[in-house]
Design a protein around this motif. Structure first.
Motif, mmCIF file in Angstrom:
data_model
loop_
_atom_site.group_PDB
_atom_site.id
_atom_site.type_symbol
_atom_site.label_atom_id
_atom_site.label_comp_id
_atom_site.label_asym_id
_atom_site.label_seq_id
_atom_site.Cartn_x
_atom_site.Cartn_y
_atom_site.Cartn_z
ATOM 1 N N PRO A 289 0.736 -1.041 0.171
ATOM 2 C CA PRO A 289 -0.058 0.032 -0.037
ATOM 3 C C PRO A 289 0.909 1.240 -0.018
ATOM 4 C CG PRO A 289 -0.704 -1.715 1.644
ATOM 5 C CD PRO A 289 0.475 -2.064 1.066
ATOM 6 N N LEU A 290 0.389 2.185 -0.600
ATOM 7 C CA LEU A 290 1.184 3.592 -0.502
ATOM 8 C C LEU A 290 1.342 3.832 0.760
ATOM 9 C CD1 LEU A 290 -1.073 5.600 -3.262
ATOM 10 C CD2 LEU A 290 1.301 4.346 -3.481
ATOM 11 N N GLY A 291 2.678 4.476 1.053
ATOM 12 C CA GLY A 291 3.007 4.824 2.353
ATOM 13 C C GLY A 291 3.736 3.894 3.105
ATOM 14 N N ALA A 292 3.773 2.537 2.739
ATOM 15 C CA ALA A 292 4.551 1.606 3.456
ATOM 16 C C ALA A 292 5.795 1.711 3.524
ATOM 17 C CB ALA A 292 4.169 0.355 2.864
ATOM 18 N N GLU A 293 6.379 1.460 4.730
ATOM 19 C CA GLU A 293 7.723 1.478 4.914
ATOM 20 C C GLU A 293 8.465 0.220 5.618
ATOM 21 O OE1 GLU A 293 8.420 4.861 7.723
ATOM 22 O OE2 GLU A 293 7.564 6.263 6.383
ATOM 23 N N ALA A 294 9.758 0.317 5.212
ATOM 24 C CA ALA A 294 10.687 -0.886 5.783
ATOM 25 C C ALA A 294 11.730 -0.211 6.140
ATOM 26 C CB ALA A 294 11.016 -1.869 4.678
ATOM 27 N N SER A 295 12.376 -1.016 7.503
ATOM 28 C CA SER A 295 13.548 -0.512 8.085
ATOM 29 C C SER A 295 15.002 -1.206 7.902
ATOM 30 C CB SER A 295 13.338 -0.545 9.449
ATOM 31 O OG SER A 295 12.279 0.221 9.899
ATOM 32 N N TYR A 296 15.935 -0.667 7.624
ATOM 33 C CA TYR A 296 17.246 -1.389 7.378
ATOM 34 C C TYR A 296 18.312 -0.819 8.380
ATOM 35 C CZ TYR A 296 14.853 -2.666 3.319
ATOM 36 O OH TYR A 296 13.735 -2.929 2.244
ATOM 37 N N ASP A 297 19.334 -1.768 8.700
ATOM 38 C CA ASP A 297 20.351 -1.226 9.311
ATOM 39 C C ASP A 297 21.426 -0.396 8.553
ATOM 40 O OD1 ASP A 297 23.181 -1.165 10.527
ATOM 41 O OD2 ASP A 297 22.481 -2.492 11.979
ATOM 42 N N ILE A 298 21.678 0.920 8.543
ATOM 43 C CA ILE A 298 22.233 1.608 7.296
ATOM 44 C C ILE A 298 23.801 1.229 7.566
ATOM 45 C CG2 ILE A 298 23.156 3.798 7.021
ATOM 46 C CD1 ILE A 298 20.582 5.140 8.079
ATOM 47 N N ASN A 299 24.139 0.853 8.774
ATOM 48 C CA ASN A 299 25.801 0.557 8.746
ATOM 49 C C ASN A 299 25.889 -0.811 8.141
ATOM 50 O OD1 ASN A 299 27.486 2.666 10.142
ATOM 51 N ND2 ASN A 299 25.942 2.338 11.749
ATOM 52 N N ASP A 300 24.925 -1.777 8.241
ATOM 53 C CA ASP A 300 24.960 -3.067 7.613
ATOM 54 C C ASP A 300 24.996 -2.771 6.171
ATOM 55 O OD1 ASP A 300 24.679 -5.916 7.982
ATOM 56 O OD2 ASP A 300 22.803 -5.469 6.531
ATOM 57 N N LEU A 301 24.376 -1.799 5.673
ATOM 58 C CA LEU A 301 24.265 -1.847 4.118
ATOM 59 C C LEU A 301 25.827 -1.145 3.886
ATOM 60 C CD1 LEU A 301 20.940 0.102 3.361
ATOM 61 C CD2 LEU A 301 21.345 -2.306 3.094
ATOM 62 N N ILE A 302 26.448 -0.181 4.571
ATOM 63 C CA ILE A 302 27.569 0.255 4.108
ATOM 64 C C ILE A 302 28.559 -0.486 4.257
ATOM 65 C CG2 ILE A 302 29.317 2.343 4.893
ATOM 66 C CD1 ILE A 302 26.807 4.021 6.004
ATOM 67 N N LEU A 303 28.874 -1.336 5.543
ATOM 68 C CA LEU A 303 30.142 -1.977 5.781
ATOM 69 C C LEU A 303 29.992 -3.212 4.800
ATOM 70 C CD1 LEU A 303 30.025 -1.998 9.691
ATOM 71 C CD2 LEU A 303 31.340 -0.454 7.936
ATOM 72 N N ASN A 304 28.820 -3.761 4.280
ATOM 73 C CA ASN A 304 28.635 -4.808 3.305
ATOM 74 C C ASN A 304 28.683 -4.319 1.831
ATOM 75 O OD1 ASN A 304 28.777 -7.193 5.152
ATOM 76 N ND2 ASN A 304 27.092 -6.016 5.907
ATOM 77 N N GLY A 305 28.516 -3.216 1.697
ATOM 78 C CA GLY A 305 28.574 -2.581 0.347
ATOM 79 C C GLY A 305 27.160 -3.079 -0.349
ATOM 80 N N ARG A 306 26.105 -3.116 0.297
ATOM 81 C CA ARG A 306 24.752 -3.697 -0.233
ATOM 82 C C ARG A 306 24.017 -2.461 -0.806
ATOM 83 N NH1 ARG A 306 23.680 -7.498 5.310
ATOM 84 N NH2 ARG A 306 24.735 -9.402 4.645
ATOM 85 N N SER A 307 23.009 -2.986 -1.623
ATOM 86 C CA SER A 307 22.355 -2.153 -2.527
ATOM 87 C C SER A 307 21.010 -2.443 -2.511
ATOM 88 C CB SER A 307 22.723 -1.701 -3.863
ATOM 89 O OG SER A 307 24.180 -1.433 -4.054
ATOM 90 N N ILE A 308 20.064 -1.681 -2.559
ATOM 91 C CA ILE A 308 18.629 -1.799 -2.611
ATOM 92 C C ILE A 308 18.197 -0.779 -3.752
ATOM 93 C CG2 ILE A 308 16.412 -1.741 -1.493
ATOM 94 C CD1 ILE A 308 17.814 -1.675 1.205
ATOM 95 N N THR A 309 17.382 -1.445 -4.926
ATOM 96 C CA THR A 309 17.009 -0.787 -5.708
ATOM 97 C C THR A 309 15.559 -0.832 -6.155
ATOM 98 O OG1 THR A 309 17.227 -0.176 -8.186
ATOM 99 C CG2 THR A 309 17.643 -2.618 -7.615
ATOM 100 N N GLY A 310 14.599 -0.141 -6.493
ATOM 101 C CA GLY A 310 13.396 -0.058 -6.674
ATOM 102 C C GLY A 310 13.126 -0.531 -8.123
ATOM 103 N N ILE A 311 12.304 -1.417 -8.323
ATOM 104 C CA ILE A 311 12.143 -1.793 -10.076
ATOM 105 C C ILE A 311 10.589 -1.572 -10.423
ATOM 106 C CG2 ILE A 311 12.497 -3.467 -11.803
ATOM 107 C CD1 ILE A 311 14.771 -4.533 -9.849
ATOM 108 N N VAL A 312 10.504 -0.993 -11.363
ATOM 109 C CA VAL A 312 8.983 -0.586 -11.853
ATOM 110 C C VAL A 312 8.850 -1.516 -13.288
ATOM 111 C CG1 VAL A 312 7.266 0.911 -12.578
ATOM 112 C CG2 VAL A 312 8.571 1.580 -10.800
ATOM 113 N N GLU A 313 8.013 -2.334 -13.458
ATOM 114 C CA GLU A 313 7.563 -2.811 -14.710
ATOM 115 C C GLU A 313 9.018 -3.584 -15.273
ATOM 116 O OE1 GLU A 313 4.877 -3.424 -16.236
ATOM 117 O OE2 GLU A 313 3.438 -2.226 -15.426
ATOM 118 N N GLY A 314 9.794 -4.176 -14.309
ATOM 119 C CA GLY A 314 11.015 -4.787 -14.850
ATOM 120 C C GLY A 314 12.185 -3.839 -15.617
ATOM 121 N N ASP A 315 11.658 -2.589 -15.315
ATOM 122 C CA ASP A 315 12.614 -1.656 -16.254
ATOM 123 C C ASP A 315 12.635 -1.821 -17.531
ATOM 124 O OD1 ASP A 315 14.181 0.496 -16.677
ATOM 125 O OD2 ASP A 315 16.183 -0.420 -15.777
#
Length: 370
Positions: A289-315
């Motif tokens: 639903p519009l407005g839905a949120e998820a939480s992530y550990d920012i340092n976990d993303l930074i230290l592991n070099g992980r990326s999150i990308t949104g994808i619409v219609e398979g780009d």
């Protein structure tokens, strides 16, 4: 002209087939006699008003059919052409000019507004009342649809036309998330959360890409069996393990290079990023639903070099990508027909129910003769 269309009157209402009026195509529009129409989760999202397309509305956005007439400015198709209907876009913004129409700056207006963005009109009416009749530039839960030259994709006559509608949205979303956005290298690993039509399309695309470890996560045993038949090497039922994240990591030597989240559940998206190995990428395609949120550990993303990308219609750029998927199907390399169950048009409520309860992976309505 008078046509038959499935009309949703109110939030949570039924898809009732009624007689409505459809305008002739304008200069840049195309009149299509609908042969088949896929039923997609997004149709139910709008029925339940989690996305605010005005009701009453004629929904449906995975149509396929035959062109009956075209407007005076249309040059890409002509009467008699077999076409798949995909999403609409303005073809004029930076993203469209850059070859990424799925990220059109006016995407919401063109696909969820229910009206022509240019002047706020709709081609569908009932007893003088305008209905939302431009859903994803088509409103294909009907015997005929008005689309634009932009979102009709010609296809050949050597594949079943009634099968091809879901290529316009759900199938291209899952396949494109892998082939266009994540682009995994041969020998890499991937986890796909959700084994509906989008998730299973991602599984097939991962297999095509040469991924050697393909983890499919779903609560339905039958869908996990289908995932395994389509290329998944590690099916996981979250209810059969103590910890989904640890189960994925254990079966992939410490985590996956890529993940696809197709369920639209924020808690699942939070789990998905934790399954990634160093420098792994999560693609999010599920629509909460519009407005839905998820939480992530920012340092976990930074230290592991992980990326999150949104994808619409398979780009996807549908004019190029849909014919590619059709050709892969012809060659037996992308058997998306294994996801499909057919229903007659007047069985639309049953098709919707079977989709929601997990009985059917991808319902397709047989609306007219090929």
């Amino acid at each position: 002209m008078e046509i038959e269309a499935a009309v949703v009157e109110e939030e949570g209402g039924a898809f009732d087939i009624e007689t409505v009026e459809l305008e002739e195509p304008r200069a840049n529009e195309v009149l299509v006699r609908v042969v088949g129409a896929g039923v997609c989760h997004t149709d139910m999202v709008v029925r339940d008003q989690l996305y605010p397309t005005p009701l009453p509305a004629v929904l449906g956005h995975e149509g396929s059919g035959i062109v009956e007439s075209v407007g005076s400015n249309v040059t890409r198709v002509e009467p008699g052409d077999r076409v798949v209907l995909s999403f609409d876009y303005d073809d004029d913004c930076h993203s469209c000019h850059d070859g990424h129409p799925a990220y059109c700056e006016a995407f919401f207006e063109h696909n969820f507004g229910g009206r022509r963005p240019e002047d706020g009109t709709s081609p569908i009416s009932r007893d003088g009342e305008r209905l939302s009749g431009r859903f994803f530039g088509q409103s294909s839960f009907a015997t005929h649809a008005i689309a634009t030259e932009r979102n009709v994709v010609p296809v050949g006559d050597d594949v079943p036309l009634e099968l091809l509608g879901p290529l316009g949205c759900g199938i291209q979303t899952g396949a494109g998330a892998v082939l266009n956005s994540l682009e995994p290298s041969a020998g890499s690993s991937i986890a796909v959360f959700g084994a509906g039509s989008v998730g299973l399309s991602a599984v097939m695309a991962a297999d095509l890409s040469g991924c050697t470890e393909i983890v499919s996560i779903d609560l339905e045993e039958s869908r996990l069996e289908k995932a395994a038949a389509l290329g998944a090497s590690e099916p996981i039922d979250p209810e059969s393990v103590d910890d989904v994240v640890e189960a994925v990591r254990d079966r992939t030597d410490g985590g996956v290079d890529y993940a696809v989240e197709s369920t639209g559940v924020p808690a699942v998206a939070e789990q998905a990023v934790e399954t990634l190995t160093q420098r792994g990428t999560l693609g999010i395609v599920g629509a909460p639903p519009l407005g839905a949120e998820a939480s992530y550990d920012i340092n976990d993303l930074i230290l592991n070099g992980r990326s999150i990308t949104g994808i619409v219609e398979g780009d996807s750029a549908p004019q190029e990508f849909i014919p590619d998927l059709v050709e892969l199907y012809r060659q037996g390399k992308f058997p998306f027909d294994e996801l499909v169950t057919y229903y007659e048009f007047d069985e639309i409520e049953q098709a919707v129910a079977d989709s929601e309860n997990g009985k059917t992976i991808k319902p397709i309505l047989r609306v007219g003769e090929p």
